[in-house]
Design an enzyme around this catalytic site. Sequence first.
Site, PDB file in Angstrom:
ATOM      1  N   SER A  15     -10.460 -26.328  -5.123  1.00  0.00           N
ATOM      2  CA  SER A  15     -10.896 -27.715  -4.924  1.00  0.00           C
ATOM      3  C   SER A  15      -9.921 -28.699  -5.577  1.00  0.00           C
ATOM      4  O   SER A  15      -9.722 -29.808  -5.062  1.00  0.00           O
ATOM      5  CB  SER A  15     -12.325 -27.930  -5.434  1.00  0.00           C
ATOM      6  OG  SER A  15     -12.364 -27.952  -6.835  1.00  0.00           O
ATOM      7  N   ARG A  66       3.642  -8.044 -15.747  1.00  0.00           N
ATOM      8  CA  ARG A  66       3.567  -9.490 -15.938  1.00  0.00           C
ATOM      9  C   ARG A  66       4.942 -10.179 -15.830  1.00  0.00           C
ATOM     10  O   ARG A  66       5.085 -11.219 -15.183  1.00  0.00           O
ATOM     11  CB  ARG A  66       2.971  -9.795 -17.320  1.00  0.00           C
ATOM     12  CG  ARG A  66       1.603 -10.413 -17.253  1.00  0.00           C
ATOM     13  CD  ARG A  66       0.873 -10.339 -18.572  1.00  0.00           C
ATOM     14  NE  ARG A  66       1.632 -10.806 -19.718  1.00  0.00           N
ATOM     15  CZ  ARG A  66       1.796 -12.083 -20.089  1.00  0.00           C
ATOM     16  NH1 ARG A  66       1.256 -13.038 -19.372  1.00  0.00           N
ATOM     17  NH2 ARG A  66       2.480 -12.407 -21.150  1.00  0.00           N
ATOM     18  N   HIS A 110      -7.710 -28.169 -17.313  1.00  0.00           N
ATOM     19  CA  HIS A 110      -8.667 -27.268 -17.963  1.00  0.00           C
ATOM     20  C   HIS A 110     -10.003 -28.000 -18.090  1.00  0.00           C
ATOM     21  O   HIS A 110     -10.026 -29.177 -18.473  1.00  0.00           O
ATOM     22  CB  HIS A 110      -8.136 -26.850 -19.338  1.00  0.00           C
ATOM     23  CG  HIS A 110      -9.026 -25.874 -20.020  1.00  0.00           C
ATOM     24  ND1 HIS A 110      -9.088 -24.547 -19.653  1.00  0.00           N
ATOM     25  CD2 HIS A 110      -9.936 -26.030 -21.014  1.00  0.00           C
ATOM     26  CE1 HIS A 110      -9.979 -23.930 -20.412  1.00  0.00           C
ATOM     27  NE2 HIS A 110     -10.517 -24.805 -21.241  1.00  0.00           N
TER      28      HIS A 110
HETATM   29  C1  GAR Z   1     -11.328 -25.761 -12.430  1.00  0.00           C
HETATM   30  O1  GAR Z   1     -12.510 -26.150 -13.073  1.00  0.00           O
HETATM   31  C2  GAR Z   1     -10.175 -25.708 -13.417  1.00  0.00           C
HETATM   32  O2  GAR Z   1     -10.232 -26.711 -14.399  1.00  0.00           O
HETATM   33  C3  GAR Z   1     -10.384 -24.347 -14.029  1.00  0.00           C
HETATM   34  O3  GAR Z   1     -10.708 -23.527 -12.938  1.00  0.00           O
HETATM   35  C4  GAR Z   1     -11.393 -24.310 -11.966  1.00  0.00           C
HETATM   36  C5  GAR Z   1     -10.711 -24.118 -10.643  1.00  0.00           C
HETATM   37  O4  GAR Z   1     -11.440 -24.738  -9.619  1.00  0.00           O
HETATM   38  N1  GAR Z   1      -9.205 -23.887 -14.715  1.00  0.00           N
HETATM   39  C6  GAR Z   1      -9.246 -23.206 -15.845  1.00  0.00           C
HETATM   40  O5  GAR Z   1     -10.292 -22.850 -16.382  1.00  0.00           O
HETATM   41  C7  GAR Z   1      -7.886 -22.893 -16.444  1.00  0.00           C
HETATM   42  N2  GAR Z   1      -7.998 -22.418 -17.784  1.00  0.00           N
HETATM   43  P1  GAR Z   1     -10.756 -25.011  -8.219  1.00  0.00           P
HETATM   44  O6  GAR Z   1     -10.167 -23.667  -7.758  1.00  0.00           O
HETATM   45  O7  GAR Z   1     -11.881 -25.444  -7.333  1.00  0.00           O
HETATM   46  O8  GAR Z   1      -9.698 -26.054  -8.415  1.00  0.00           O
END
Ligand code: GAR
Length: 201
Positions: A15, A66, A110
């Site tokens: 998203s 990695r 984040h």
């Molecule tokens: C989001 O909330 C982002 O902030 C988080 O993953 C989600 C991805 O949502 N990222 C982390 O936690 C990174 N440490 P999305 O795929 O719908 O953008």
Amino acid sequence: MSRPRLGILLSGRGSNFEAITRNVLNGTIKAEIALVFSNRPDARGIDRARQLGLTCATIASAGADRVEFDRKVAALLTDHHVDLVCLAGYMRILTGEFVRQFPQRLLNIHPSLLPAFPGLDAQYQALQHGVKVSGCTVHFVDENMDAGPILLQATVPVLDDDTVQSLSSRILEQEHRVYSEAIQWVLEGNFRIEGRRVLRT
Ligand code: GAR
């Protein structure tokens, strides 16, 4: 003049990637999307990117070394002449070698007010801790997890009847706004970094 080229790395729903794409298409972000990459070939976000006709690449990270894996991803970004790399729900810890290849050109979002609640399940951590305010953070990526200099943050209240889901969706709304704002700011280049502080110039 050619526009700066974004590389977007995602692992899941996508998203944030979609919000960035919308803002590229409507001209709020003055850039083009050069590459969308996923380490999960079945990620919803990469399906969406394909539907939108964007240039996509996937390499499955499961079981991969990695260092080797990150070298391949860095090579893809370089091959596509990416100027700014945006992690958008990219659930991998990057190698130092990768991070050093993109100084001040690698951003992450984040879902907490860093340095609170780094790592996985940040919204769950916030609820468990009992904070009354949470939010999201856009930051430069350094070699430590969720730790680089902070560009922008947005806050949301934590309500008494919040669940992980309701808090996450309130934060996500802010993520979609603030990530694009930070990207455009970095592209404009009117910032300087003093210690941990990112200041407007
Ligand atoms: C989001 O909330 C982002 O902030 C988080 O993953 C989600 C991805 O949502 N990222 C982390 O936690 C990174 N440490 P999305 O795929 O719908 O953008």
